[in-house]
Design an enzyme around this catalytic site. Structure first.
Site: not given
Ligand code: DGL
Length: 276
Positions: A74, A192
């Protein structure tokens, strides 16, 4: 002999699965334990303190379940929590390691651009942290790094609304702005881990001279190199080729969303995260 455990993967929701899938291709021998904090997603619009608190709670959960190594799959958590966890918390967990996804991207993406100008698409939290800008300054100083926040994209994925007409319009609006604001880019980094799920939509909207880079493969190869350099840690990783999934959301919802979003058939277990 040291007790062995799975490699932990953590994300606010479904996004980290895009990284885990690539890691499993490159390192199929290990056991994996995935934790999605779907009940509290998205993280991208939350404050530094909240992201830090939630991330650390989830990392501790994975530690308690036997993980010696945890990957923050993440970007938002990597941007806002990784450094503090490494510097302030791991001192109490000797031998355990936590790694993120931003540095591997900054080390590898620069060489893919011929114009030496890229854009990172990410959550507001990641963009505001300036982590990508700072990591590229260290590892790829010749690359001009632009950033653009796409705050609607994670909810579109988490709610499985990215394929309908309204969802596509949201995505198109962001892409048009990026193409207008940064005409010299030839690389878009999906900063992301949820965004690779949008690739079928993005590929239709982005002109072919611009490469769209997902992090999964980059993180997978970077982890392979890391483990080669840290053989003491490898000795603490179990190798039965299993993969288990935990979620803070209802497990049936998790399973059916993963099926429809990523086409993966898996079984998940709902857990409660200790908040103290
Ligand atoms: N997968 C997360 C990232 O890489 C998402 C973050 C979120 O929950 O907004 O930033």
């Amino acid at each position: 002999m040291a007790k062995k455990g799975p490699i932990g993967f953590f994300d606010s929701g479904y996004g980290g699965l895009t990284v885990l899938e690539e890691v499993k291709k490159v390192l199929p021998e290990y056991d994996y334990l995935y934790l999605g904090d779907n009940a509290r997603a998205p993280y991208g619009t939350k404050s530094f303190d909240v992201v830090y608190e939630y991330t650390w709670q989830c990392v501790k959960e994975l530690f308690n379940r036997g993980c010696e190594l945890v990957i923050l799959a993440c970007n938002t958590a990597s941007a806002k929590a990784l450094r503090s966890i490494q510097q302030n918390e791991l001192i109490n967990y000797p031998g355990k390691r936590v790694l993120g996804v931003i540095r591997p991207s900054a080390e590898n993406v620069g060489k893919l651009s011929k114009t030496n100008e890229i854009v990172v698409l990410a959550t507001e939290g990641t963009v505001n942290s300036l982590s990508y800008v700072l990591e590229f300054e260290k590892h790829s100083p010749g690359t001009v790094v632009n950033q653009h926040a796409c705050p609607f994209w994670v909810p579109l994925v988490e709610n499985n609304e990215f394929k309908n007409e309204e969802g596509v319009q949201f995505i198109k609006k962001d892409i048009n702005k990026v193409l207008f604001d940064f005409p010299n880019i030839d690389v878009i980094v999906l900063g992301c881990t949820h965004y690779p799920i949008l690739l079928p939509v993005l590929e239709k909207l982005v002109p072919s001279h611009i490469s769209i880079i997902s992090q999964g493969e980059i993180v997978a190869h970077s982890l392979r190199h890391y483990l080669k350099r840290h053989t003491w840690l490898v000795k603490k990783l179990s190798t039965n080729k299993t993969c288990k999934f935990l979620t803070t959301e209802n497990s049936a919802v998790f399973e059916s969303s993963v099926k429809s979003i990523l086409g993966l058939d898996l079984k998940a277990k709902q857990i409660e995260i200790k908040t103290h």
